[in-house]
Design a protein around this motif. Structure first.
Motif, short mmCIF file in Angstrom:
data_model
loop_
_atom_site.label_atom_id
_atom_site.label_comp_id
_atom_site.label_asym_id
_atom_site.label_seq_id
_atom_site.Cartn_x
_atom_site.Cartn_y
_atom_site.Cartn_z
N ARG A 27 -31.37 32.08 12.40
CA ARG A 27 -31.70 30.36 11.33
C ARG A 27 -33.06 31.31 11.07
O ARG A 27 -33.54 30.31 10.04
N ASP A 28 -33.96 32.46 10.66
CA ASP A 28 -34.78 32.37 10.58
C ASP A 28 -34.75 33.52 9.38
O ASP A 28 -35.66 33.38 8.81
N GLY A 33 -32.78 33.07 16.33
CA GLY A 33 -33.48 33.69 14.58
C GLY A 33 -32.78 34.02 13.85
O GLY A 33 -33.03 34.13 12.49
#
Length: 548
Positions: A486-487, A523
């Motif tokens: 995600r990150d 993430g």
């Protein structure tokens, strides 16, 4: 009124000991059209082919004719056939006279869950959105692809040119496997966190019956987007006219239905909740105070019997391969074992999806002995994972009045799903504990941590299953990859607008729908593609029905 002022209002009302609450949310006029959703750009999951019977149901702009899907989709037909067979099976058991009291109440719950007659138009059962073959979640593959798993409810929309042409829920239906093991919602002062409750946003608190699953069971029958009964007593009336009325009385007593129903009961109970003719009355059936009390009692018992079925071996049996592994009766493959090690280590999964053992992340120790031999694989708390907004939800287009004068979502695409924030902010009315409203800033954007038990259960190979509250992710591989990256690949765009050279859900994650209180544990986990696959393999060991 701002959100902070809403919270302050809750606090003042709580201090004053008041039980009524003024309207907290500024909702646009129901006749006003909200923000229009962007054009859809649906990417079919790898290997998915639109069933031939569904081809005529695809509208311009990659939308669905929901009435066409209901009538023709092979999964929709399968789900209805399954629920009819299971209800018939339960009725045979109810008539057998051989059930002990324990199995009587479970069987009553089964009859109720699979009964389509309990909806306003007598056309959908609870199980229509909670297919046993799909782990009691959405069982219609094409809905996972085109609507985020959100299911059409009992009420068609017949306004010419309207889209959608059926009232439809705003979220992917949450599985209710092991839901009865979630405690009533409570705020833990030392952890500064909410635990328990049912629904993605925790609004089924269980405060009255001290049973969150029972309270959850009472919501869909009266939800205007789902079964849409205008009065809870309508559910009671329909049970009183059902083939299993006798069995309800066996379980909860002769005289359960000694209610004098008004002459217009059928007319009222055939009018969908939210219809303008009801004038906002939540209990339009005119009952005497004693009859209303008995109807409320019966409705509570309806919820309790449904919860009993949900806790039965048919729904929550603890019979996965992993359960037998814990009992020393099964062995994990090398890939499954590696996935398990990653699940409680590098993958950080069991920091929320508790597996009964210590997490080895951040140097934690683990003796190898399970502290719980029937772990729930959830801590029952709430998290904001930073999921992108799912622009495919038809509910974003339900922003004009239907033929009943009801507007499901006046804000249109301008609606932000705040999860528990909606519950605490008064979206559904005042929460039962008014002091909880002051906690809104810490819980906006958070959704319940579902169990991952049976998350890998599919009706058949190739079935597309929607995951998370908005169904944005459509495979466990996507779920794990999202947690992992995600990150790593964030972009400030809506879904469908990832930059050239990137692939959405692979090397591009659109911005979160609600950035408040985002979980930063996940993430950027550093998992390799092979390690992601290993975690998915482990999750498959949590599917019930394993034969050692």
């Amino acid at each position: 009124m701002s959100r902070m002022k809403c919270s302050e209002t809750f606090s003042l009302l709580s201090i004053a000991g008041l039980t009524a609450l003024a309207i907290l949310m500024a909702v646009p006029d129901a006749s006003a059209q909200g923000t229009a959703p962007p054009p859809l750009n649906i990417q079919l999951p790898q290997g998915f082919q639109i069933p031939p019977a569904d081809q005529p149901c695809i509208l311009p702009g990659e939308r669905l004719n929901l009435q066409c899907i209901i009538a023709n989709d092979p999964d929709a037909k399968r789900v209805r056939a399954e629920e009819a067979a299971l209800e018939a099976q339960a009725l045979v058991a109810a008539k057998s006279g051989k059930l002990d009291p324990y199995h009587q109440v479970e069987t009553l719950g089964k009859l109720e869950i699979f009964d389509p007659n309990l909806s306003v138009n007598r056309n959908i059962a609870c199980s229509y959105c909670h297919d046993p073959a799909a782990g009691y979640g959405n069982g219609i593959s094409i809905l996972s692809v085109f609507t985020g798993g959100s299911n059409p409810g009992s009420v068609p929309i017949t306004v010419h040119g309207a889209y959608p042409n059926n009232r439809i829920a705003k979220r992917n239906p949450q599985s209710y496997v092991y839901a009865s093991y979630f405690p009533p919602l409570h705020y833990n002062q030392s952890q500064a966190d909410f635990y328990g409750g049912n629904f993605w946003d925790g609004r089924a608190t269980g405060y009255k019956l001290q049973n969150s699953a029972a309270e959850q069971a009472q919501d869909p029958p009266s939800d205007p987007e789902e079964m849409a009964n205008p009065d809870p007593a309508c559910v009671v009336w329909k049970i009183s006219t059902s083939k299993y009325r006798f069995f309800f009385e066996v379980v909860f007593g002769t005289g359960s239905f000694q209610i004098t129903w008004p002459s217009n009961v059928e007319t009222v109970c055939s009018t969908p909740k939210g219809a303008a003719v009801l004038g906002g009355n939540a209990t339009p059936l005119q009952l005497s105070s004693s009859d209303r009390t008995l109807a409320n009692k019966d409705f509570d018992e309806f919820g309790q019997s449904v919860a009993a079925y949900e806790s039965s071996d048919s729904v929550s049996p603890f019979t996965s391969k992993f359960d037998y592994f814990l009992a020393g009766k099964a062995t994990l493959t090398a890939q499954e074992q590696n996935g398990y090690d990653l699940f409680r280590g590098k993958g950080s999964c069991n920091t929320c999806h508790l597996d009964g053992r210590a997490s080895t992340q951040l140097g934690g120790g683990d003796t190898g002995q399970a502290a719980s031999l029937q772990p729930l694989f959830t801590d029952t708390t709430y998290n904001n994972l930073g999921l992108p907004k799912n622009v495919e939800l038809p509910w974003y287009s339900e922003d004009t009045p239907d033929q009943w004068g009801f507007t499901g979502n006046p804000l249109g695409f301008g609606f932000t799903d705040e999860g528990m924030g909606l519950f605490l902010d008064g979206y559904y009315g005042a929460p039962p504990n008014l002091s909880w409203g002051t906690l809104l800033p810490q819980f906006e954007g958070k959704f319940q941590t579902s169990t991952v038990r049976n998350s890998a259960m599919l009706p058949y190979p190739g079935f597309v299953k929607a995951y998370m509250h908005n169904g944005y992710l459509t495979s466990l591989k996507e779920v794990v990859h999202f947690y992992n990256t995600r990150d790593v690949y964030p972009f400030p765009v809506l879904s469908g607008n990832c930059p050239s050279g990137t692939i959405e859900k692979v090397t591009c994650w659109p911005m979160p729908e609600d950035p408040n209180n985002e979980n930063t544990t996940i993430g950027k986990l550093g998992l390799t593609p092979e390690e992601e696959d290993d975690i998915v393999a482990y999750l498959n060991t949590l599917v019930d029905g394993f034969k050692p």
